[in-house]
Design a protein around this motif. Structure first.
Motif, PDB file in Angstrom:
ATOM      1  N   VAL A   1       0.832  -0.722   0.454  1.00  8.29           N
ATOM      2  CA  VAL A   1      -0.147  -0.479   0.207  1.00  8.29           C
ATOM      3  C   VAL A   1       1.046   1.234   0.457  1.00  8.29           C
ATOM      4  O   VAL A   1       1.972   1.306   0.675  1.00  8.29           O
ATOM      5  N   SER A   2       0.721   1.765  -0.628  1.00  8.29           N
ATOM      6  CA  SER A   2       1.380   3.426  -1.227  1.00  8.29           C
ATOM      7  C   SER A   2       0.971   3.823  -2.004  1.00  8.29           C
ATOM      8  O   SER A   2      -0.301   3.839  -2.918  1.00  8.29           O
ATOM      9  N   THR A   3       1.594   4.823  -2.911  1.00 11.02           N
ATOM     10  CA  THR A   3       0.966   6.010  -4.405  1.00 11.02           C
ATOM     11  C   THR A   3       2.325   5.852  -5.052  1.00 11.02           C
ATOM     12  O   THR A   3       2.907   6.104  -5.029  1.00 11.02           O
ATOM     13  N   ILE A   4       1.335   6.111  -6.434  1.00 11.89           N
ATOM     14  CA  ILE A   4       2.210   6.150  -7.706  1.00 11.89           C
ATOM     15  C   ILE A   4       2.127   8.006  -8.280  1.00 11.89           C
ATOM     16  O   ILE A   4       2.110   8.310  -9.339  1.00 11.89           O
ATOM     17  N   LYS A   5       0.552   8.285  -7.372  1.00 10.76           N
ATOM     18  CA  LYS A   5      -0.247  10.051  -7.879  1.00 10.76           C
ATOM     19  C   LYS A   5       0.535  10.725  -7.139  1.00 10.76           C
ATOM     20  O   LYS A   5       0.095  12.247  -7.334  1.00 10.76           O
ATOM     21  N   SER A   6       1.203  10.339  -6.132  1.00 12.30           N
ATOM     22  CA  SER A   6       1.895  12.074  -5.475  1.00 12.30           C
ATOM     23  C   SER A   6       3.268  12.463  -6.714  1.00 12.30           C
ATOM     24  O   SER A   6       3.954  11.642  -7.407  1.00 12.30           O
ATOM     25  N   ALA A   7       3.971  13.964  -6.823  1.00 13.45           N
ATOM     26  CA  ALA A   7       4.487  13.843  -6.746  1.00 13.45           C
ATOM     27  C   ALA A   7       6.043  14.215  -6.605  1.00 13.45           C
ATOM     28  O   ALA A   7       6.023  15.749  -5.250  1.00 13.45           O
ATOM     29  N   PRO A   8       7.043  13.505  -6.337  1.00 10.32           N
ATOM     30  CA  PRO A   8       7.680  12.087  -6.507  1.00 10.32           C
ATOM     31  C   PRO A   8       6.775  11.312  -5.674  1.00 10.32           C
ATOM     32  O   PRO A   8       6.197  11.453  -5.006  1.00 10.32           O
ATOM     33  N   PRO A   9       6.267   9.847  -6.930  1.00 10.85           N
ATOM     34  CA  PRO A   9       5.112   9.071  -6.289  1.00 10.85           C
ATOM     35  C   PRO A   9       6.537   8.254  -5.011  1.00 10.85           C
ATOM     36  O   PRO A   9       7.798   8.253  -4.426  1.00 10.85           O
ATOM     37  N   MET A  10       5.669   7.649  -3.688  1.00 16.14           N
ATOM     38  CA  MET A  10       6.699   7.339  -2.433  1.00 16.14           C
ATOM     39  C   MET A  10       6.387   5.741  -3.002  1.00 16.14           C
ATOM     40  O   MET A  10       7.633   5.791  -1.709  1.00 16.14           O
ATOM     41  N   VAL A  11       5.822   5.068  -3.803  1.00 12.38           N
ATOM     42  CA  VAL A  11       6.474   3.668  -4.033  1.00 12.38           C
ATOM     43  C   VAL A  11       7.717   3.324  -4.746  1.00 12.38           C
ATOM     44  O   VAL A  11       7.904   4.376  -6.098  1.00 12.38           O
ATOM     45  N   ALA A  12       8.691   2.834  -4.371  1.00  9.78           N
ATOM     46  CA  ALA A  12       9.556   2.501  -5.267  1.00  9.78           C
ATOM     47  C   ALA A  12       9.928   1.637  -6.267  1.00  9.78           C
ATOM     48  O   ALA A  12       8.876   0.846  -5.689  1.00  9.78           O
ATOM     49  N   ASP A  13       9.564   1.476  -7.687  1.00  7.19           N
ATOM     50  CA  ASP A  13       9.755   0.744  -8.787  1.00  7.19           C
ATOM     51  C   ASP A  13       9.383  -0.649  -8.573  1.00  7.19           C
ATOM     52  O   ASP A  13       8.116  -1.970  -8.596  1.00  7.19           O
ATOM     53  N   GLU A  14      10.131  -1.274  -7.921  1.00 14.55           N
ATOM     54  CA  GLU A  14      11.203  -2.681  -7.927  1.00 14.55           C
ATOM     55  C   GLU A  14      10.257  -2.786  -6.483  1.00 14.55           C
ATOM     56  O   GLU A  14       9.430  -4.365  -6.626  1.00 14.55           O
ATOM     57  N   LEU A  15       9.388  -2.284  -5.969  1.00 17.80           N
ATOM     58  CA  LEU A  15       8.778  -2.721  -4.699  1.00 17.80           C
ATOM     59  C   LEU A  15       7.581  -2.914  -5.461  1.00 17.80           C
ATOM     60  O   LEU A  15       6.670  -4.379  -4.896  1.00 17.80           O
ATOM     61  N   ARG A  16       6.398  -1.888  -6.440  1.00 14.40           N
ATOM     62  CA  ARG A  16       5.675  -2.155  -6.557  1.00 14.40           C
ATOM     63  C   ARG A  16       5.444  -2.966  -7.630  1.00 14.40           C
ATOM     64  O   ARG A  16       4.304  -4.090  -7.460  1.00 14.40           O
ATOM     65  N   ARG A  17       6.493  -3.820  -8.527  1.00 10.50           N
ATOM     66  CA  ARG A  17       6.593  -5.071  -9.434  1.00 10.50           C
ATOM     67  C   ARG A  17       6.905  -6.010  -8.153  1.00 10.50           C
ATOM     68  O   ARG A  17       6.591  -6.948  -9.120  1.00 10.50           O
TER      69      ARG A  17
END
Length: 211
Positions: free
Chosen positions: A146-162
Motif C-alpha cells: 500500500v503506497s502511492t504513485i500519484k504523488s510528485a514524486p511517487p512514494m513507492v519504489a518501482d521495484e517494490l511495486r513490481r
C-alpha cells in the motif's frame, strides 16, 4: 458504495505492517489525514486480521513528543506498537536532525509471523523491502503493498511495486480511511524524508482520531 481494490479472501490470515513515517509522508503528499480506526476496520472486514503492527521511532528526551498521543491511542485500539529510540545527529549545515529507521524491526516481524499468515499487507513504498517481499513470497504468502504513485514524486519504489502480488494505490483507498474534513487540522509545513524521522516529522496529535 466505495470498495477497496485488491483480492482478499474471507478465510485467509492477514496482518498489516505499517511503516509509520512512510505512510504518514505518503498520505500527506496526497493531502489527507488517516483515520486509523477506519483503516483497521476496513481490513478487518476483508478477512481474518491476525495483527496490525505500527512502526515508529521516538525521541525520548523531548519534554513533549507530538507523536506520543497517537502512539498511546493506537496501542489501546487494536494496533501492536513497535518503537525504538531515535538517533540524534547534526547535519553538514549544523541543523539538529533525528534519524529513526524501522526497516529491520519490520522485516524481522514479517519473517517471524510468516508461518502464521496467508497475506502480508505492507504499508510502505521503501524499495529496501523488495527482498523481504520476495523472501516471504517464496514461502507461499501473498504480499500486497500500500503506497502511492500519484504523488510528485511517487512514494513507492518501482521495484517494490513490481515485486508485490498486488499494489493498492493509497489515493484510491483514501475515501475509506481518510478523516472527514471537519476533523482535519492544519498539517505542518516540513516534508518528511522516506525512512527518516526528522524532529519535526512525527505525526502531530491532530492525526489521531478521537476515541
Amino acid at each position: 458504495m466505495i470498495a477497496m481494490k485488491g483480492h482478499f479472501y474471507e478465510n485467509e490470515r492477514a496482518a498489516l505492517f505499517i511503516d509509520g513515517a512512510n505512510l504518514y509522508s505518503a498520505a500527506r503528499a496526497l493531502g489527507f489525514d488517516i483515520d486509523y480506526r477506519r483503516l483497521l476496520n476496513v481490513f478487518r472486514e476483508k478477512g481474518h486480521l491476525v495483527r496490525a503492527y505500527y512502526y515508529t521511532a521516538l525521541v525520548e528526551d523531548q519534554e513533549y513528543s507530538p507523536i506520543r498521543p497517537l502512539i498511546d491511542w493506537l496501542d489501546y485500539n487494536g494496533y501492536t506498537m513497535v518503537t525504538k529510540p531515535a538517533k540524534e545527529f547534526t547535519d553538514a549545515m549544523g541543523r539538529r536532525k533525528i534519524k529513526g529507521n524501522m526497516d529491520i524491526e519490520l522485516a524481522i516481524d514479517v519473517l517471524e509471523m510468516a508461518d502464521h499468515l496467508d497475506h502480508v499487507i505492507l504499508f510502505s513504498g521503501d524499495g529496501d523491502f523488495r527482498r523481504l517481499v520476495e523472501a516471504v513470497q517464496r514461502r507461499g504468502i501473498r504480499v500486497s503493498v500500500v503506497s502511492t504513485i500519484k504523488s510528485a514524486p511517487p512514494m513507492v519504489a518501482d521495484e517494490l511495486r513490481r515485486q508485490a502480488d498486488e499494489f493498492i494505490e493509497l489515493s484510491e483507498l483514501a475515501p475509506l480511511i481518510a478523516r472527514t474534513p471537519s476533523e482535519r487540522a492544519p498539517r505542518p509545513a516540513v516534508t518528511p524524508r522516506e525512512g527518516d524521522a526528522d524532529i519535526d516529522d512525527a505525526p502531530p496529535e491532530s492525526l489521531m482520531r478521537s476515541a
